[in-house]
Motif scaffolding. Structure first.
Motif, short mmCIF file in Angstrom:
data_model
loop_
_atom_site.label_atom_id
_atom_site.label_comp_id
_atom_site.label_asym_id
_atom_site.label_seq_id
_atom_site.Cartn_x
_atom_site.Cartn_y
_atom_site.Cartn_z
N UNK A 133 -2.14 27.91 64.76
CA UNK A 133 -0.93 28.58 65.21
C UNK A 133 0.01 27.54 65.26
N UNK A 134 -0.05 26.34 65.69
CA UNK A 134 1.30 25.53 66.00
C UNK A 134 1.45 25.01 64.33
N UNK A 135 0.49 24.66 63.44
CA UNK A 135 0.74 24.44 62.05
C UNK A 135 1.58 25.59 61.44
N UNK A 140 6.43 27.70 58.72
CA UNK A 140 7.29 28.83 58.50
C UNK A 140 8.21 29.28 59.41
N UNK A 141 7.98 29.39 60.75
CA UNK A 141 8.79 30.04 61.63
C UNK A 141 9.84 29.01 62.14
N UNK A 142 9.60 27.66 62.50
CA UNK A 142 10.70 26.62 62.79
C UNK A 142 11.70 26.42 61.69
N UNK A 143 11.32 26.32 60.49
CA UNK A 143 12.22 26.09 59.41
C UNK A 143 13.10 27.49 59.24
N UNK A 144 12.49 28.63 59.41
CA UNK A 144 13.16 29.71 59.17
C UNK A 144 14.36 29.98 60.42
N UNK A 148 18.52 29.62 60.05
CA UNK A 148 19.25 30.81 60.60
C UNK A 148 20.23 30.35 61.60
N UNK A 149 19.85 29.41 62.38
CA UNK A 149 20.78 28.80 63.36
C UNK A 149 21.89 28.32 62.84
N UNK A 150 21.60 27.41 61.81
CA UNK A 150 22.65 26.76 61.12
C UNK A 150 23.82 27.57 60.24
#
Length: 162
Positions: A133-135, A140-144, A148-150
């Motif tokens: 799950x962490x990998x 996928x989720x962290x870069x997305x 989006x935040x930037x």
């Protein structure tokens, strides 16, 4: 009124020290020893059921019935409560004990032989699932959400009143 006086007389007649002293020689001659009744609710599970007459029917000082009525209703309450409890426990205690014994036996069996092994399997698998799950989250989720935040950080909202 008269009830308080009667309670006082009763407590004088039934003084526990005097009662025990007068009974002890009789019991010791017969070889029997006085033992108090065992507490059938040592954990005080049913403390809310210890209801006395005064807890149910209470007359304030300003309104009192006749002493004989008060004593008679108190006696009737205690006798009826005692009789109905004994009658209902005579009829229901053994069947309910049987049913509850079956229910708790089944629940214990299910908990011991099904629930706990499944929980232990999950606990053994969770470290592996946590790594996967962490990998997946890092790939996928962290870069997305970073992108989006930037991109959304440059958005400015202005409110105007008409």
């Amino acid at each position: 009124m008269g009830l308080e006086k009667e309670k006082l007389d009763t407590s004088i007649i039934m003084d526990e020290d005097e009662f025990n002293r007068s009974i002890e020689p009789i019991l010791s001659k017969k070889g029997k020893v006085y033992t108090p009744e065992p507490d059938r609710d040592p954990n005080d599970i049913n403390a809310h059921l210890k209801v006395d007459f005064e807890d149910v029917i209470a007359e304030p000082i300003s309104t009192h019935s006749f002493d004989k009525v008060w004593i008679g209703s108190h006696a009737a309450f205690e006798v009826i409560k005692f009789i109905f409890y004994r009658l209902l426990t005579t009829l229901l205690a053994v069947p309910m004990a049987f049913i509850l014994g079956v229910v708790f036996g089944v629940l214990s069996c299910i908990h011991i032989w099904l629930v706990m092994p499944v929980i232990q399997c999950f606990l053994m698998l969770l470290p592996s699932v946590q790594v996967v799950w962490r990998s997946l989250t890092d790939m996928f989720i962290t870069p997305l959400f970073h992108s989006m935040g930037k991109s959304l950080s440059s958005v400015q909202v202005k409110t105007t009143e008409n």
